[in-house]
Design an enzyme around this catalytic site. Structure first.
Site: not given
Ligand code: GLU
Length: 409
Positions: A102
């Site tokens: 993240k």
């Molecule tokens: N931000 C989204 C999540 O928390 C999607 C992450 C992604 O598609 O890689 O799952």
């Protein structure tokens, strides 16, 4: 309790049920790499601005790391790390070949002009370009970022590495995005809510629903459950909440937000606060905005029978215990909102094969993936008499742990 402590707590709960060794626990909790960078730039008025950006790469035992980029004033190292670990378990729960990461920048994106937002994004990519990529770590949209930001990311990354659409997901359709990615998280929330209700002999038809947050996730979830016959009696955003006992007209709300960029001024029977929305007398409560909104202070007041965690980490461990004691069923975030990353995976597959799927194929594959994971989680929870969250963690940690051991340490 911080979001990092919450994430560790849920991990610990599952690790205890699994009888995981302390050494394995330590390995799985320790992030592989933490990146913190300076993002300095000239603002439109010529002044220098300096932001701090992060990319936390938690685990890659099952494949390249995957997870969103968040532009939000509350972004900090601990929060991003917690969210990165959630991505590791999330990708494992739905069994897609990724690890977890993240990232984000501590910034209020609305305080920037479009030019400044673009420049900040490109500068951030300059700092990260050697640690991300289609086989290393693949960013995606999250709070405060969208398809336009992903377009700038791919363009900037390609300046270093050449044509590379699979380096980021959630791109615009014109730039190798996937049809169905934008709706995927909300749609997944909706179809998993239906799957859960079915286990209790119910369906979405006539079920009352309150949704906190009307952004990408909340709005598509509202649209889906509404289309399946649920009565969405309350929605909200940063401007506050709207309540209507007869059900909100979701398409009118969507059009209103399209024109006004917020629900502020949208006509409804009653204006409520975000806090009030959480304790409404409804069948299903869907927190789809910030983390940590249900705490020991308000969990006792929750009157919904089911809570679906569309946001990441909306329930603190204290609140989770209270909801459990009230026999409220919680559908955990690491499955409930996994529709987004699942379709991100489909986008990445299409990019790598230079082959485009139509939206029907995406929807069918999404439903297949989420339903299979839900059934497995449900059976495990029933068999071991554990909450759904613990069962989901058991699946995720088990898969990551086995991959780690099989590969050799
Ligand atoms: N931000 C989204 C999540 O928390 C999607 C992450 C992604 O598609 O890689 O799952």
């Amino acid at each position: 309790m911080s979001s990092y402590e919450s994430a560790c707590h849920y991990f610990e709960n599952a690790a205890t049920v699994m009888d995981l060794s302390p050494n394995m626990k330590k390995l799985l909790l320790t992030p592989e790499r933490e990146v913190k960078v300076q993002v300095a730039m000239k603002m439109d008025n010529g002044e220098i601005a300096t932001f701090v950006g992060y990319r936390m790469q938690h685990n890659s035992a099952r494949g390249p790391m995957k997870g969103g980029l968040r532009f939000h004033p509350e972004v900090d190292a601990q929060e991003v790390l917690a969210l990165a670990s959630l991505m590791t378990w999330k990708t494992a729960v739905v069994d897609i070949p990724y690890g977890g990461a993240k990232g984000g920048i501590t910034v209020a994106p609305k305080s920037l002009s479009p030019n400044e937002l673009e420049l900040m994004t490109r500068k951030f990519v300059d700092e990260l370009q050697d640690v991300i990529g289609p086989d290393k770590d693949i960013p995606a949209p999250d709070m405060g970022t969208n398809a336009q930001v992903m377009a700038w990311i791919v363009n900037q990354f390609e300046k270093y590495h050449g044509f590379n659409p699979a380096c980021v997901t959630g791109k615009p359709l014109e730039l190798h995005g996937a049809d169905g990615r934008e709706e995927a998280t909300g749609r997944g929330v909706g179809l998993l809510t239906a799957a859960m209700l079915e286990k209790f002999g119910r369906s979405l038809k006539g079920t009352t629903v309150a949704i906190q947050g009307f952004g990408n996730v909340g709005s598509f979830a509202a649209e889906y459950v509404h289309a399946q016959g649920a009565k969405v009696v309350a929605i909200s955003d940063i401007s506050g909440g709207k309540y209507s006992a007869e059900g909100i007209d979701i398409s009118a709300a969507l059009n209103y937000v399209c024109d006004h960029r917020s629900l502020d001024g949208f006509p409804s029977e009653k204006q409520i606060s975000n806090e009030e929305l959480l304790t409404l007398d409804v069948d299903v409560l869907i927190p789809a905005a910030l983390g940590g909104v249900l705490t020991h202070e308000n969990a006792g007041e929750v009157r919904a029978r089911y809570v679906v965690e569309a946001a990441n980490g909306p329930i603190t461990p204290d609140a989770d215990r209270i909801l459990q004691s009230k026999e409220i069923v919680v559908l955990p975030d690491i499955l409930a909102n996994a529709g987004g990353v699942t379709v991100s995976y489909f986008e990445w597959v299409q990019n790598r094969q230079y082959f485009k799927w139509d939206i029907e194929r995406t929807r069918t594959e999404l439903a297949k993936t989420l339903t299979a994971s839900f059934e497995k989680m449900w059976d495990l929870a029933t068999e071991k008499r554990i909450p759904l969250r613990t069962a989901a963690y058991l699946m995720g940690i088990g898969r990551v742990g086995r991959a780690t051991v099989l590969a050799g340490i």
